[in-house]
Motif scaffolding. Structure first.
Motif, mmCIF file in Angstrom:
data_model
loop_
_atom_site.group_PDB
_atom_site.id
_atom_site.type_symbol
_atom_site.label_atom_id
_atom_site.label_comp_id
_atom_site.label_asym_id
_atom_site.label_seq_id
_atom_site.Cartn_x
_atom_site.Cartn_y
_atom_site.Cartn_z
ATOM 1 N N GLU A 110 44.901 30.048 47.937
ATOM 2 C CA GLU A 110 44.456 29.418 46.695
ATOM 3 C C GLU A 110 43.042 28.869 46.846
ATOM 4 O OE1 GLU A 110 45.882 25.838 43.652
ATOM 5 O OE2 GLU A 110 46.435 25.785 45.775
ATOM 6 N N SER A 111 42.776 28.191 47.957
ATOM 7 C CA SER A 111 41.451 27.623 48.191
ATOM 8 C C SER A 111 40.388 28.714 48.289
ATOM 9 C CB SER A 111 41.471 26.790 49.475
ATOM 10 O OG SER A 111 40.191 26.288 49.779
ATOM 11 N N SER A 112 40.700 29.814 48.975
ATOM 12 C CA SER A 112 39.747 30.912 49.139
ATOM 13 C C SER A 112 39.443 31.588 47.809
ATOM 14 C CB SER A 112 40.293 31.942 50.138
ATOM 15 O OG SER A 112 40.428 31.389 51.427
ATOM 16 N N ILE A 113 40.479 31.846 47.024
ATOM 17 C CA ILE A 113 40.290 32.527 45.742
ATOM 18 C C ILE A 113 39.468 31.667 44.786
ATOM 19 C CG2 ILE A 113 41.456 33.447 43.708
ATOM 20 C CD1 ILE A 113 41.771 35.213 46.132
ATOM 21 N N LYS A 114 39.665 30.365 44.825
ATOM 22 C CA LYS A 114 38.945 29.470 43.915
ATOM 23 C C LYS A 114 37.467 29.346 44.264
ATOM 24 C CE LYS A 114 42.658 26.634 42.012
ATOM 25 N NZ LYS A 114 43.212 25.270 41.845
ATOM 26 N N GLU A 115 37.056 29.892 45.418
ATOM 27 C CA GLU A 115 35.639 29.896 45.780
ATOM 28 C C GLU A 115 34.859 30.968 45.024
ATOM 29 O OE1 GLU A 115 35.258 30.299 49.970
ATOM 30 O OE2 GLU A 115 36.311 28.427 50.433
ATOM 31 N N VAL A 116 35.578 31.929 44.444
ATOM 32 C CA VAL A 116 34.916 32.998 43.690
ATOM 33 C C VAL A 116 34.281 32.408 42.435
ATOM 34 C CG1 VAL A 116 35.235 35.196 42.482
ATOM 35 C CG2 VAL A 116 36.546 34.700 44.556
ATOM 36 N N GLY A 117 33.031 32.756 42.185
ATOM 37 C CA GLY A 117 32.297 32.205 41.050
ATOM 38 C C GLY A 117 32.935 32.584 39.720
ATOM 39 N N PHE A 118 32.961 31.633 38.779
ATOM 40 C CA PHE A 118 33.586 31.889 37.481
ATOM 41 C C PHE A 118 32.825 32.960 36.703
ATOM 42 C CE2 PHE A 118 34.551 30.840 32.995
ATOM 43 C CZ PHE A 118 35.928 30.971 33.057
ATOM 44 N N GLY A 119 31.536 33.102 36.971
ATOM 45 C CA GLY A 119 30.750 34.108 36.279
ATOM 46 C C GLY A 119 31.240 35.523 36.557
ATOM 47 N N VAL A 120 31.720 35.754 37.787
ATOM 48 C CA VAL A 120 32.251 37.071 38.145
ATOM 49 C C VAL A 120 33.512 37.357 37.331
ATOM 50 C CG1 VAL A 120 33.144 38.492 40.035
ATOM 51 C CG2 VAL A 120 31.320 36.851 40.477
ATOM 52 N N ILE A 121 34.342 36.340 37.156
ATOM 53 C CA ILE A 121 35.578 36.500 36.381
ATOM 54 C C ILE A 121 35.244 36.745 34.909
ATOM 55 C CG2 ILE A 121 37.730 35.371 35.697
ATOM 56 C CD1 ILE A 121 37.547 33.730 38.282
ATOM 57 N N GLU A 122 34.288 35.983 34.370
ATOM 58 C CA GLU A 122 33.890 36.171 32.979
ATOM 59 C C GLU A 122 33.349 37.575 32.734
ATOM 60 O OE1 GLU A 122 31.145 32.913 32.299
ATOM 61 O OE2 GLU A 122 32.605 31.996 30.930
ATOM 62 N N ALA A 123 32.594 38.092 33.699
ATOM 63 C CA ALA A 123 32.048 39.437 33.564
ATOM 64 C C ALA A 123 33.165 40.470 33.496
ATOM 65 C CB ALA A 123 31.104 39.739 34.720
ATOM 66 N N ALA A 124 34.186 40.287 34.348
ATOM 67 C CA ALA A 124 35.319 41.217 34.343
ATOM 68 C C ALA A 124 36.096 41.122 33.033
ATOM 69 C CB ALA A 124 36.236 40.915 35.532
ATOM 70 N N GLN A 125 36.265 39.899 32.534
ATOM 71 C CA GLN A 125 36.984 39.719 31.268
ATOM 72 C C GLN A 125 36.224 40.336 30.105
ATOM 73 O OE1 GLN A 125 37.396 35.420 31.422
ATOM 74 N NE2 GLN A 125 39.563 35.565 31.966
ATOM 75 N N SER A 126 34.906 40.235 30.133
ATOM 76 C CA SER A 126 34.092 40.797 29.052
ATOM 77 C C SER A 126 34.165 42.316 29.016
ATOM 78 C CB SER A 126 32.636 40.355 29.203
ATOM 79 O OG SER A 126 32.059 40.923 30.372
ATOM 80 N N MET A 127 34.486 42.926 30.151
ATOM 81 C CA MET A 127 34.625 44.384 30.213
ATOM 82 C C MET A 127 36.050 44.839 29.918
ATOM 83 S SD MET A 127 32.115 45.529 33.355
ATOM 84 C CE MET A 127 32.776 44.376 34.552
ATOM 85 N N GLY A 128 36.907 43.876 29.532
ATOM 86 C CA GLY A 128 38.264 44.212 29.133
ATOM 87 C C GLY A 128 39.250 44.343 30.272
ATOM 88 N N SER A 130 42.251 43.528 32.702
ATOM 89 C CA SER A 130 43.509 42.789 32.569
ATOM 90 C C SER A 130 43.604 41.751 33.677
ATOM 91 C CB SER A 130 44.684 43.758 32.671
ATOM 92 O OG SER A 130 44.761 44.309 33.975
ATOM 93 N N PRO A 131 44.491 40.752 33.536
ATOM 94 C CA PRO A 131 44.660 39.761 34.605
ATOM 95 C C PRO A 131 44.967 40.397 35.955
ATOM 96 C CG PRO A 131 45.747 39.001 32.618
ATOM 97 C CD PRO A 131 45.277 40.390 32.338
ATOM 98 N N TRP A 132 45.810 41.437 35.973
ATOM 99 C CA TRP A 132 46.136 42.118 37.230
ATOM 100 C C TRP A 132 44.892 42.759 37.837
ATOM 101 C CZ3 TRP A 132 49.451 42.436 41.012
ATOM 102 C CH2 TRP A 132 49.473 43.561 41.841
ATOM 103 N N GLN A 133 44.068 43.383 37.007
ATOM 104 C CA GLN A 133 42.833 44.002 37.502
ATOM 105 C C GLN A 133 41.853 42.951 38.009
ATOM 106 O OE1 GLN A 133 41.910 46.186 33.890
ATOM 107 N NE2 GLN A 133 42.401 48.160 34.869
ATOM 108 N N ILE A 134 41.800 41.829 37.327
ATOM 109 C CA ILE A 134 40.904 40.755 37.771
ATOM 110 C C ILE A 134 41.323 40.247 39.151
ATOM 111 C CG2 ILE A 134 40.170 38.378 37.309
ATOM 112 C CD1 ILE A 134 40.309 39.041 34.337
ATOM 113 N N VAL A 135 42.625 40.100 39.344
ATOM 114 C CA VAL A 135 43.127 39.609 40.636
ATOM 115 C C VAL A 135 42.868 40.617 41.747
ATOM 116 C CG1 VAL A 135 45.213 39.015 41.922
ATOM 117 C CG2 VAL A 135 44.871 38.091 39.628
#
Length: 220
Positions: A110-128, A130-135
């Motif tokens: 959990e601690s390691s995953i939360k180090e990933v920048g939120f901008g990277v997650i937003e970029a993945a979400q903007s490209m459509g 899914s939660p599974w793909q983001i993980v």
């Protein structure tokens, strides 16, 4: 002095310790990695917020982490006996080691995953994505260096647990230190087992840190 017979037992103890630690680490990650990812995904700022589930999983993880290893091993003896058929020996020790390490690993993940920048997650979400793909395609790959450092720390923790297991009938170097060092009040076996445990710790830490640096894109 240490007799040739005891040296033979020490060699066997090294193999038993490595077996316990490696198998327990793999089993702990099979349980702890999904739990850690679940804690991140279902958090209020996660890609699929589920506060109730997050609270339940987090509470269970915290409770198990709060129980000292020796007490937890005794507490789960019926589970160990049901799975292995006995509560003593190398194989039996793997069960409490896994139960004790899995929640610890879950928090490390959990601690390691939360180090990933939120901008990277937003970029993945903007490209459509899914939660599974983001993980699987964003969070885990981006956190890989940190996850490997966490794995090295986790192995060292499990190694410490395995040494303590000698006091409740476990095998490995901990049992040798208990039976030949503590019970018989012999200093040489105790010193040798401590030195060997330190060497094993250093080997695991060195490998983990080397792999982490190798996979860190910032070092390329």
């Amino acid at each position: 002095m240490i007799s040739p017979e005891l040296w033979g037992l020490i060699g066997q103890g090294i193999l038993e310790t490595l077996y316990m630690v490696l198998v327990s680490t793999i089993a702990s990650y099979v349980i702890g990695l999904p739990l850690g990812l679940l804690l991140v995904v279902t958090d209020k700022g996660g890609v699929r917020p589920m506060p109730a589930l997050n609270t339940v999983v987090g509470t269970v993880v915290n409770i198990l982490r709060s129980i000292p290893f020796l007490i937890l091993a005794v507490l789960f003896m019926p589970v160990t006996r049901a799975i292995i058929g006995t509560t003593i020996g190398t194989g039996a020790t793997i069960v409490p080691l896994t139960i004790a390490a899995a929640p610890y690993i879950a928090r490390m993940v959990e601690s390691s995953i939360k180090e990933v920048g939120f901008g990277v997650i937003e970029a993945a979400q903007s490209m459509g994505a899914s939660p599974w793909q983001i993980v699987t395609k964003v969070l885990v790959p981006e956190a890989k260096p940190s996850l490997l450092v966490g794995a090295a720390i986790s192995i060292v923790t499990i190694l410490g647990y395995s040494a303590m297991a000698g006091f409740i009938g476990g095998g490995g170097l901990g049992a040798i230190a208990q039976n030949y060092g503590y019970n018989r009040n012999q200093t040489p076996p105790m010193i040798v087992t401590v030195i060997l445990l330190v060497i094993i710790v250093q080997v695991f830490q060195t490998i983990g840190l080397w792999l982490s640096k190798k996979l860190d894109k910032r070092n390329r």
